[in-house]
Design an enzyme around this catalytic site. Structure first.
Site, PDB file in Angstrom:
ATOM      1  N   HIS A 203     -50.739 -55.607 -93.535  1.00 31.25           N
ATOM      2  CA  HIS A 203     -50.620 -56.339 -94.800  1.00 31.25           C
ATOM      3  C   HIS A 203     -50.415 -57.836 -94.561  1.00 31.25           C
ATOM      4  CE1 HIS A 203     -50.703 -52.613 -97.055  1.00 31.25           C
ATOM      5  NE2 HIS A 203     -49.869 -52.118 -96.161  1.00 31.25           N
TER       6      HIS A 203
ATOM      7  N   LYS B 206     -20.961 -65.763 -78.924  1.00 33.22           N
ATOM      8  CA  LYS B 206     -20.669 -64.325 -78.961  1.00 33.22           C
ATOM      9  C   LYS B 206     -20.119 -63.921 -80.323  1.00 33.22           C
ATOM     10  CE  LYS B 206     -20.382 -60.195 -77.324  1.00 33.22           C
ATOM     11  NZ  LYS B 206     -21.654 -59.464 -77.425  1.00 33.22           N
TER      12      LYS B 206
ATOM     13  N   ASN C 165      -5.790 -44.862 -67.987  1.00 33.17           N
ATOM     14  CA  ASN C 165      -6.948 -45.363 -68.747  1.00 33.17           C
ATOM     15  C   ASN C 165      -7.710 -44.173 -69.280  1.00 33.17           C
ATOM     16  OD1 ASN C 165      -6.393 -47.916 -67.982  1.00 33.17           O
ATOM     17  ND2 ASN C 165      -8.186 -48.193 -66.684  1.00 33.17           N
ATOM     18  N   GLY C 166      -8.311 -44.316 -70.458  1.00 29.85           N
ATOM     19  CA  GLY C 166      -9.151 -43.236 -70.986  1.00 29.85           C
ATOM     20  C   GLY C 166      -8.445 -42.488 -72.101  1.00 29.85           C
TER      21      GLY C 166
ATOM     22  N   GLU D  88     -34.212 -54.212 -83.425  1.00 34.10           N
ATOM     23  CA  GLU D  88     -33.191 -54.545 -82.429  1.00 34.10           C
ATOM     24  C   GLU D  88     -33.836 -55.006 -81.114  1.00 34.10           C
ATOM     25  OE1 GLU D  88     -30.305 -55.299 -82.267  1.00 34.10           O
ATOM     26  OE2 GLU D  88     -29.710 -54.980 -80.198  1.00 34.10           O
TER      27      GLU D  88
ATOM     28  N   ARG E 213     -11.228 -57.530 -69.347  1.00 29.15           N
ATOM     29  CA  ARG E 213     -11.545 -56.219 -69.911  1.00 29.15           C
ATOM     30  C   ARG E 213     -10.994 -56.046 -71.322  1.00 29.15           C
ATOM     31  NH1 ARG E 213     -12.487 -52.529 -65.624  1.00 29.15           N
ATOM     32  NH2 ARG E 213     -11.470 -50.810 -66.646  1.00 29.15           N
TER      33      ARG E 213
ATOM     34  N   GLU F  19     -33.749 -63.514 -78.424  1.00 32.37           N
ATOM     35  CA  GLU F  19     -32.519 -64.272 -78.199  1.00 32.37           C
ATOM     36  C   GLU F  19     -32.274 -64.613 -76.743  1.00 32.37           C
ATOM     37  OE1 GLU F  19     -28.700 -62.513 -79.347  1.00 32.37           O
ATOM     38  OE2 GLU F  19     -29.507 -60.535 -78.943  1.00 32.37           O
TER      39      GLU F  19
ATOM     40  N   TRP G 299      -5.550 -51.185 -73.933  1.00 26.47           N
ATOM     41  CA  TRP G 299      -6.344 -51.458 -75.125  1.00 26.47           C
ATOM     42  C   TRP G 299      -6.148 -50.229 -76.003  1.00 26.47           C
ATOM     43  CZ3 TRP G 299     -12.219 -51.685 -76.171  1.00 26.47           C
ATOM     44  CH2 TRP G 299     -12.488 -52.711 -77.075  1.00 26.47           C
TER      45      TRP G 299
ATOM     46  N   LYS H 141     -33.510 -58.716 -79.126  1.00 23.70           N
ATOM     47  CA  LYS H 141     -33.116 -58.910 -77.719  1.00 23.70           C
ATOM     48  C   LYS H 141     -34.088 -59.865 -77.033  1.00 23.70           C
ATOM     49  CE  LYS H 141     -29.899 -57.833 -77.931  1.00 23.70           C
ATOM     50  NZ  LYS H 141     -29.379 -57.245 -79.111  1.00 23.70           N
TER      51      LYS H 141
ATOM     52  N   CYS I  90      -8.827 -51.140 -70.754  1.00 24.33           N
ATOM     53  CA  CYS I  90      -7.531 -51.045 -70.075  1.00 24.33           C
ATOM     54  C   CYS I  90      -7.660 -51.452 -68.603  1.00 24.33           C
ATOM     55  CB  CYS I  90      -6.931 -49.658 -70.121  1.00 24.33           C
ATOM     56  SG  CYS I  90      -6.761 -48.970 -71.760  1.00 24.33           S
TER      57      CYS I  90
END
Ligand code: M6R
Length: 619
Positions: free
Chosen positions: A508, A614, A104-105, A485, A31, A492, A78, A489, A6
């Site tokens: 192994h 993205k 906001n929030g 993960e 945003r 990429e 949002w 990072k 927002c």
């Protein structure tokens, strides 16, 4: 710290206020939002113009209602509570239409407040928590106090994260603002003052700003700014001068969006919990399946790509360990072609930041054809997957700009955790102490902040390992999932080849790659006992195997551990949590920083890595 979602804008001064506020909202567009609105004084009343959709829609409305006023406030929303409609867009009025607010929030106790006010005869026109906040402020204002006093008293009745701006038709030329956890910045000019939820919206007008402290009340007119604390005592403030250029300001002063997004994670954790846990540490999820559904589900399939897939693996860990509910995790791209066996009583969960990933969307459509229940865990509101799933839980992480996902991952794991706890609560799963784990979640944000404090140590480590030809990422249990993960990072954004797997698999085959110069990052955050040995002891044995062959070992462990340091060449320590999956989640943060700093030192295009987009909308 920027808590996204927002946009708030406001202006008082000699310029055309509505034009300034509209321009400020445009500068906050990055945003993300799905509706927008503006309020301004108009012949003793407050005129509100608002519209679902993009700012161009609001722009058309404003063209039809030209005005030359000297004060205005605006908002881009949002959606969280209630769909993105004209009615739910901000600003909102109180009962008497004396005041109007933007927010906001999330107001966590809005349902209780709404009931309390409805019993006093208040009518509500939207589904939003914001309208409830407006009525609470209006309720105080109706006692005849000045606007700032009404806001000060009202916020004592509100619980949650918020930034609020209020205008009154009885006190034109004044804006009152306050915040808790959501950001709000005041901009000071000569004969003009303004506010916004982020600095870039202010920079064309002023460089003198005040980052409003939590819990204070700011009163703005065109020639004055006054700030009081929660007890109405004057607060002394000193504006700071922003030296950044506009592009840097959009990144909150950080060098890259990735670093900004990594640093937002403590707030993202809080935001993900906002409105979803009550005072008794019980989970509340509105708008997902009825309770009987959770008793019926016999299997969960999590379907996702990339980072979201890695978050899904943490979900498997939770569903199986906590709930004893069978769970498989599929790459979306493989799901369709594997002709999956799907139990009619199963639940398919689609995890996605963008909500537009083509493979995930195709897998969703397949499940819908097969009449399987579908649930989205999605960040972008209004996206295809959010719309097409039977039900959707939003991760509330705010827009993620950097191609490499960081805060969305944390938010996805948080939502999967809340969901697993919610199912345990509804089905009364024996042995799962939901309120106890929720209490841990309440403290996770502070622990995430402590992880960010490791940055100087991570930077020194990045300098040392930046030229490594190969990096292993290893762990056991939840640490193994974080290893996948963390490796993603590094590869990429730093373009360093990686090998990632459960630590026990290394011998192994992949161990053949170990030689001088190769690094191995071990997650060793769990000391849970398996049979007679702790997981950490087994991980330490795997570390020895690497060291014996000339590899460099980096161990990520907990603050109280003194065993990993006996073997590892470098140790990073994160705060311990009683639930091992939460400690593992925290360990992702220093490793995101490690990938970032290696990439930065090596001069990589961090926010836009080569060959990547993205949102991957091709199969
Ligand atoms: O938008 P999604 O979450 O569906 O995207 C899935 C992957 O493309 C994404 O997570 C990708 O792996 C990230 N760029 C990794 O940082």
């Amino acid at each position: 710290m920027i808590l996204p979602m927002c946009g708030i804008a406001g202006y008082l001064g000699p310029r055309k206020a509505v034009d300034v506020v509209f321009d400020q909202l445009k500068r906050l567009e990055y945003r993300g939002y799905d509706s927008a609105g503006i309020a301004f004084p108009d012949h003793g009343e407050i005129r509100v113009l608002k519209k679902a959709g993009k700012l161009t829609e609001l722009g058309r409305l404003l063209e039809d209602h030209p005005t030359d006023v000297r004060s205005a406030m605006g908002h881009s929303r949002w959606a969280t509570h209630g769909a993105p409609t004209d009615l739910n867009a901000h600003p909102h009025f109180d009962q008497t239409e004396d005041i109007s607010i933007i927010h906001n929030g999330i107001i966590e106790n809005y349902l209780e407040l709404r009931e309390e006010l409805a019993a006093k005869g208040h009518d509500f026109h939207s589904q939003t928590d914001t309208e409830v906040a407006a009525h609470v402020i209006g309720d105080e204002y109706s006692k005849g106090v000045p606007l700032e006093e009404a806001v000060r008293l009202a916020v004592k009745r509100l619980r949650g994260a918020y930034a609020l701006v209020v205008m009154s038709r009885r006190e034109p030329g004044k804006l009152v603002a306050t915040r808790n956890a959501s950001p709000l910045i005041l901009g000071l000019g000569k004969g003009e003052n303004m506010l916004a939820s982020d600095i870039p919206a202010l920079l064309p007008y002023t460089r003198d700003v005040i980052v409003l402290d939590e819990g204070v009340i700011a009163v703005l007119t065109d020639h004055d700014v006054k700030i009081v604390d929660g007890d109405a005592r004057d607060v002394h403030f000193k504006p700071m001068t922003v030296e950044w250029d506009l592009a840097a300001a959009e990144r909150g002063g950080y060098e890259h969006f990735m670093l900004k997004e990594i640093h937002e994670q403590p707030d993202v954790i809080r935001q993900t919990l906002a409105g979803r846990i009550d005072e008794k540490n019980r989970i509340r999820f509105d708008q997902i399946f009825g309770e009987h559904v959770w008793h019926e589900i016999d299997r969960v399939n999590i379907i996702a790509c990339g980072t979201a897939y890695n978050a899904g693996l943490m979900g498997k860990h939770l569903f199986e360990k906590l709930l004893r509910l069978p769970c498989d995790v599929y790459y979306s791209s493989e799901f369709r072609y594997g002709d999956p066996v799907l139990s009619p009583k199963s639940l398919a969960i689609f995890v996605t930041q963008s909500g537009e990933t083509a493979d995930t969307l195709a897998a969703l459509r397949l499940c819908k054809q097969r009449r399987i229940r579908t649930l989205g865990i999605v960040n972008v509101i209004g996206s295809s997957i959010a719309r097409e799933c039977d039900r959707t839980i939003f991760t509330q992480a705010g827009p993620e700009i950097c191609v490499a996902s960081t805060k969305a991952y944390t938010a996805q794991v948080m939502v999967l955790t809340l969901l697993a706890l919610y199912i345990a609560q509804v089905t009364e799963t024996p042995g799962v102490r939901v309120p106890h784990i929720v209490e841990e979640l309440r403290h996770l944000s502070e622990k995430a902040s402590a992880c960010l404090e490791l940055e100087p140590q991570v930077l020194a480590l990045a300098e040392e390992i930046r030229n490594t030809p190969l990096a292993f990422f290893l762990g056991r249990g939840a640490d193994a999932y974080v290893a996948l993960e963390s490796a993603l990072k590094l590869k990429e954004i730093a373009y360093i080849p990686t090998q990632e797997m459960p630590a026990g698999e290394m011998k192994h085959g992949p161990i053949a790659l170990i030689e001088e110069g190769v690094i191995a990052v071990f997650g060793a955050t769990s000391d849970a006992l398996v049979e007679n040995a702790s997981i950490r002891e087994k991980v330490i044995s795997n570390m020895q195997e690497i060291k014996a062959r000339g590899g460099t070992v980096i161990g990520v462990t907990t603050e109280d551990d003194h065993t990993v340091e006996r073997v590892a060449n470098h140790v990073l320590r994160v705060p311990d949590c009683e639930s091992d999956f939460l400690t593992a989640l925290l360990s992702a943060i220093p490793l995101q920083l490690l990938a970032y700093h290696v990439a930065r030192l090596n001069g990589r295009e961090i926010d836009q890595p080569r060959n990547l987009a993205k949102s991957v909308t091709v199969e």
